[in-house]
Design a protein around this motif. Structure first.
Motif, mmCIF file in Angstrom:
data_model
loop_
_atom_site.group_PDB
_atom_site.id
_atom_site.type_symbol
_atom_site.label_atom_id
_atom_site.label_comp_id
_atom_site.label_asym_id
_atom_site.label_seq_id
_atom_site.Cartn_x
_atom_site.Cartn_y
_atom_site.Cartn_z
ATOM 1 N N TYR A 55 0.831 -1.188 0.000
ATOM 2 C CA TYR A 55 0.000 0.000 0.000
ATOM 3 C C TYR A 55 0.875 1.252 0.000
ATOM 4 O O TYR A 55 1.979 1.249 0.550
ATOM 5 C CB TYR A 55 -0.917 0.014 1.227
ATOM 6 C CG TYR A 55 -2.085 -0.933 1.096
ATOM 7 C CD1 TYR A 55 -3.252 -0.525 0.452
ATOM 8 C CD2 TYR A 55 -2.024 -2.222 1.608
ATOM 9 C CE1 TYR A 55 -4.327 -1.393 0.320
ATOM 10 C CE2 TYR A 55 -3.091 -3.097 1.473
ATOM 11 C CZ TYR A 55 -4.237 -2.680 0.831
ATOM 12 O OH TYR A 55 -5.290 -3.545 0.695
ATOM 13 N N PRO A 56 0.404 2.341 -0.587
ATOM 14 C CA PRO A 56 1.211 3.567 -0.620
ATOM 15 C C PRO A 56 1.487 4.105 0.782
ATOM 16 O O PRO A 56 0.620 4.075 1.658
ATOM 17 C CB PRO A 56 0.337 4.543 -1.410
ATOM 18 C CG PRO A 56 -0.596 3.689 -2.203
ATOM 19 C CD PRO A 56 -0.858 2.480 -1.355
ATOM 20 N N ASP A 57 2.691 4.596 0.974
ATOM 21 C CA ASP A 57 3.105 5.208 2.237
ATOM 22 C C ASP A 57 3.599 6.612 1.911
ATOM 23 O O ASP A 57 4.669 6.790 1.320
ATOM 24 C CB ASP A 57 4.219 4.387 2.888
ATOM 25 C CG ASP A 57 4.629 4.938 4.247
ATOM 26 O OD1 ASP A 57 4.244 6.084 4.574
ATOM 27 O OD2 ASP A 57 5.346 4.241 4.985
ATOM 28 N N GLY A 58 2.834 7.607 2.281
ATOM 29 C CA GLY A 58 3.133 8.973 1.880
ATOM 30 C C GLY A 58 4.018 9.747 2.834
ATOM 31 O O GLY A 58 4.242 10.946 2.619
ATOM 32 N N SER A 80 -4.351 13.804 -4.989
ATOM 33 C CA SER A 80 -4.353 13.264 -6.358
ATOM 34 C C SER A 80 -4.550 14.420 -7.331
ATOM 35 O O SER A 80 -5.621 14.599 -7.913
ATOM 36 C CB SER A 80 -5.465 12.219 -6.510
ATOM 37 O OG SER A 80 -5.493 11.707 -7.820
ATOM 38 N N GLU A 229 -8.030 15.978 5.345
ATOM 39 C CA GLU A 229 -7.571 14.588 5.399
ATOM 40 C C GLU A 229 -8.695 13.648 5.811
ATOM 41 O O GLU A 229 -8.791 12.522 5.317
ATOM 42 C CB GLU A 229 -6.393 14.478 6.366
ATOM 43 C CG GLU A 229 -5.581 13.206 6.209
ATOM 44 C CD GLU A 229 -4.265 13.274 6.943
ATOM 45 O OE1 GLU A 229 -3.383 12.446 6.634
ATOM 46 O OE2 GLU A 229 -4.089 14.142 7.827
ATOM 47 N N GLN A 232 -10.658 12.747 2.793
ATOM 48 C CA GLN A 232 -9.978 11.994 1.740
ATOM 49 C C GLN A 232 -10.249 10.503 1.867
ATOM 50 O O GLN A 232 -10.363 9.979 2.974
ATOM 51 C CB GLN A 232 -8.459 12.207 1.829
ATOM 52 C CG GLN A 232 -7.879 13.140 0.838
ATOM 53 C CD GLN A 232 -6.348 13.140 0.874
ATOM 54 O OE1 GLN A 232 -5.725 12.885 1.897
ATOM 55 N NE2 GLN A 232 -5.746 13.448 -0.255
ATOM 56 N N LEU A 234 -8.969 6.551 1.661
ATOM 57 C CA LEU A 234 -7.701 5.943 2.028
ATOM 58 C C LEU A 234 -6.784 5.851 0.809
ATOM 59 O O LEU A 234 -7.249 5.652 -0.313
ATOM 60 C CB LEU A 234 -7.933 4.544 2.603
ATOM 61 C CG LEU A 234 -8.636 4.478 3.967
ATOM 62 C CD1 LEU A 234 -8.954 3.038 4.322
ATOM 63 C CD2 LEU A 234 -7.776 5.133 5.045
ATOM 64 N N TRP A 235 -5.502 6.023 1.033
ATOM 65 C CA TRP A 235 -4.470 5.877 -0.008
ATOM 66 C C TRP A 235 -4.834 6.647 -1.284
ATOM 67 O O TRP A 235 -4.888 6.078 -2.379
ATOM 68 C CB TRP A 235 -4.233 4.391 -0.336
ATOM 69 C CG TRP A 235 -4.045 3.566 0.879
ATOM 70 C CD1 TRP A 235 -2.997 3.593 1.756
ATOM 71 C CD2 TRP A 235 -4.949 2.584 1.398
ATOM 72 N NE1 TRP A 235 -3.180 2.704 2.779
ATOM 73 C CE2 TRP A 235 -4.375 2.056 2.582
ATOM 74 C CE3 TRP A 235 -6.187 2.093 0.976
ATOM 75 C CZ2 TRP A 235 -4.995 1.075 3.342
ATOM 76 C CZ3 TRP A 235 -6.799 1.113 1.731
ATOM 77 C CH2 TRP A 235 -6.217 0.612 2.889
ATOM 78 N N SER A 238 -1.075 7.460 -5.370
ATOM 79 C CA SER A 238 -0.407 6.195 -5.675
ATOM 80 C C SER A 238 1.082 6.250 -5.329
ATOM 81 O O SER A 238 1.675 7.330 -5.210
ATOM 82 C CB SER A 238 -0.557 5.877 -7.159
ATOM 83 O OG SER A 238 0.211 6.779 -7.940
ATOM 84 N N THR A 239 1.684 5.078 -5.203
ATOM 85 C CA THR A 239 3.113 4.998 -4.912
ATOM 86 C C THR A 239 3.958 5.699 -5.974
ATOM 87 O O THR A 239 4.860 6.473 -5.628
ATOM 88 C CB THR A 239 3.536 3.531 -4.760
ATOM 89 O OG1 THR A 239 2.892 2.977 -3.601
ATOM 90 C CG2 THR A 239 5.058 3.406 -4.588
ATOM 91 N N LEU A 242 3.720 9.384 -5.323
ATOM 92 C CA LEU A 242 4.441 9.771 -4.107
ATOM 93 C C LEU A 242 5.937 9.854 -4.356
ATOM 94 O O LEU A 242 6.617 10.777 -3.879
ATOM 95 C CB LEU A 242 4.147 8.776 -2.985
ATOM 96 C CG LEU A 242 2.718 8.793 -2.435
ATOM 97 C CD1 LEU A 242 2.487 7.608 -1.502
ATOM 98 C CD2 LEU A 242 2.426 10.107 -1.713
#
Length: 353
Positions: A55-58, A80, A229, A232, A234-235, A238-239, A242
C-alpha cells in the motif's frame, strides 16, 4: 448544479482542444511543459512499479514537501492532483459565502457548486489588466479562491495584495499551480505561516509533465489539513505519484525547475513580441506564466483556422469574464512559436480580419 443562464462550460479544459486530434497537430492549448517528464524522473517512477504490491506510504513524500517549504508536516497534505484538493475544500470545509475571483481556472467553482454551495463571482476587468483590487472582495466572503499566477490571464498578483484578504473566519485559497514557472517564485505565499486562514495549492503537473500521474499538495494550517484529510479516501495518492513528489522536492530538481522557468520567460518574451506585430491581436500585458492570453479579432473563427493549419489553442469563452475572441496560447520553443505566428498570420488573412 449550474444555471441555464450561465454560458460558461466550467468543465471544459485545455486537453479537450487536443483530444483525438491528428498526430501532426501542434498543442498550444495545454500548459504542460514539453519534453517532460525528464528521463531521471521517468526512471524513478518506473522503478517504483516494483513496490506496487504494498500500500502507498506517503510519509517520505509529505516530509519532503514540508522541508521544501520550511513547514511542519502537519501543514502538508498530498493529493491526487490539485483537482482533488478543490473537491476536498468544497466538501469538507463549512463555508457559507464562497467567492471565486475570475477569470481563472474553473474547476474550483465547479467543485463548490457540485458540493451544493452558492458561489459568488468577482470578475476582474481587462481595463484593469485583470489585476485584483483587494477592496473589491466583499467582507461577507468566508472563502476566497484566486489563482496566482492566474490561468488563463497569466497575471501574477502581488503576494501582499492576496495576503491582505485575510480576515478572522475567512479562508484565502491560492492556486499556485503555475508558480514554479515564475523565476524565483517571487510572489509565492507557499511557506507563509503569518497569514491567517491561508491555503496554498501546488501541482507537479505543469513543470514536470505529470498530468497523467495526478499529484499535487495543499499547504494550510494544521486544523484545515486535518479536516481535508478526514474527507480523503484511504491511499488517495499512488506509490509512483508519491515517489515523483518526493524526488521533485530535491535540490537538483528545484534547480532544474528554476532553469526551466528562466527559459519560459525568454520564450514567452519572443511569443509576445511576435503577437505585438498584429494589429488584430491584443495581449494581456505583463504575462508571467507559461502561457499568454490574447484577444483576437474574430477569435473563434481564427481558432478554427489555426486548427486547420495544425495548431490547437485554448478557447477563452469557457472562462467567466471572457468571450469567444479570447485565446490562451502556451509558450513553446522558438521554432514552434515562429511556425505558430506564421499560421496565425495566414488565419487572420483567411477570415478577412
Amino acid at each position: 448544479m449550474y444555471t441555464h443562464a450561465d454560458p460558461h462550460d466550467l468543465r471544459h479544459h485545455g486537453d479537450a482542444e487536443v483530444r483525438d486530434i491528428a498526430a501532426h497537430m501542434t498543442d498550444l492549448a495545454v500548459n504542460v511543459r514539453t519534453d517532460t517528464p525528464p528521463e531521471w524522473l521517468r526512471e524513478r517512477i518506473a522503478a517504483s512499479l516494483m513496490t506496487l504490491a504494498a500500500y502507498p506510504d506517503g510519509r517520505s513524500a509529505r516530509a519532503a514537501v514540508a522541508a521544501r517549504h520550511g513547514l511542519p508536516v502537519e501543514r502538508v497534505l498530498l493529493t491526487s492532483g490539485a483537482a482533488e484538493a478543490f473537491v476536498l475544500l468544497a466538501r469538507a470545509l463549512k463555508v457559507r459565502h464562497p467567492l471565486v475571483v475570475h477569470p481563472q481556472f474553473t474547476e474550483p467553482e465547479a467543485a463548490l457548486r457540485d458540493a451544493g454551495h452558492t458561489v459568488r463571482r468577482l470578475v476582474l476587468r481587462e481595463e484593469d489588466g485583470f489585476r485584483l483590487d483587494p477592496s473589491a472582495v466583499p467582507e461577507s466572503a468566508d472563502l476566497v479562491m484566486i489563482g496566482n499566477p492566474t490561468n488563463p490571464t497569466s497575471v501574477l498578483h502581488p503576494a501582499a495584495d492576496i495576503a491582505s484578504l485575510a480576515r478572522p473566519g475567512r479562508l484565502v485559497v491560492v492556486d499556485e499551480a503555475f508558480m514554479d514557472a515564475v523565476p524565483e517564485e517571487y510572489e509565492t505565499l507557499a511557506g507563509r505561516t503569518d497569514v491567517p486562514g491561508l491555503v496554498v495549492l501546488r501541482s507537479l503537473t505543469k513543470t514536470w509533465g505529470l498530468a497523467g500521474l495526478r499529484v499535487g499538495y495543499v499547504l494550510a494550517p494544521a486544523e484545515v489539513i486535518a479536516e481535508l484529510e478526514r474527507a480523503q479516501p484511504l491511499w488517495p495518492v499512488s506509490t509512483p505519484a508519491l515517489i515523483a513528489a518526493e524526488v521533485c522536492m530535491s535540490p537538483a530538481a528545484l534547480k532544474e525547475a528554476e532553469q526551466a522557468a528562466g527559459l519560459i520567460a525568454v520564450e514567452r518574451a519572443h511569443l509576445l513580441a511576435g503577437l505585438a506585430e498584429f494589429d488584430e491581436v491584443r495581449v494581456v500585458a505583463n504575462a508571467e506564466a507559461s502561457f499568454v492570453l490574447a484577444h483576437v479579432r474574430r477569435g473563434a473563427e481564427v481558432r478554427e483556422r489555426l486548427r486547420s493549419l495544425g495548431f490547437a489553442v485554448r478557447r477563452g469563452d469557457t472562462f467567466p469574464g471572457l468571450g469567444p475572441s479570447w485565446l490562451r496560447i502556451a509558450v513553446r520553443d522558438r521554432v514552434t512559436t515562429n511556425r505558430f505566428l506564421q499560421a496565425l498570420d495566414q488565419s487572420l488573412t483567411m477570415v478577412g480580419c
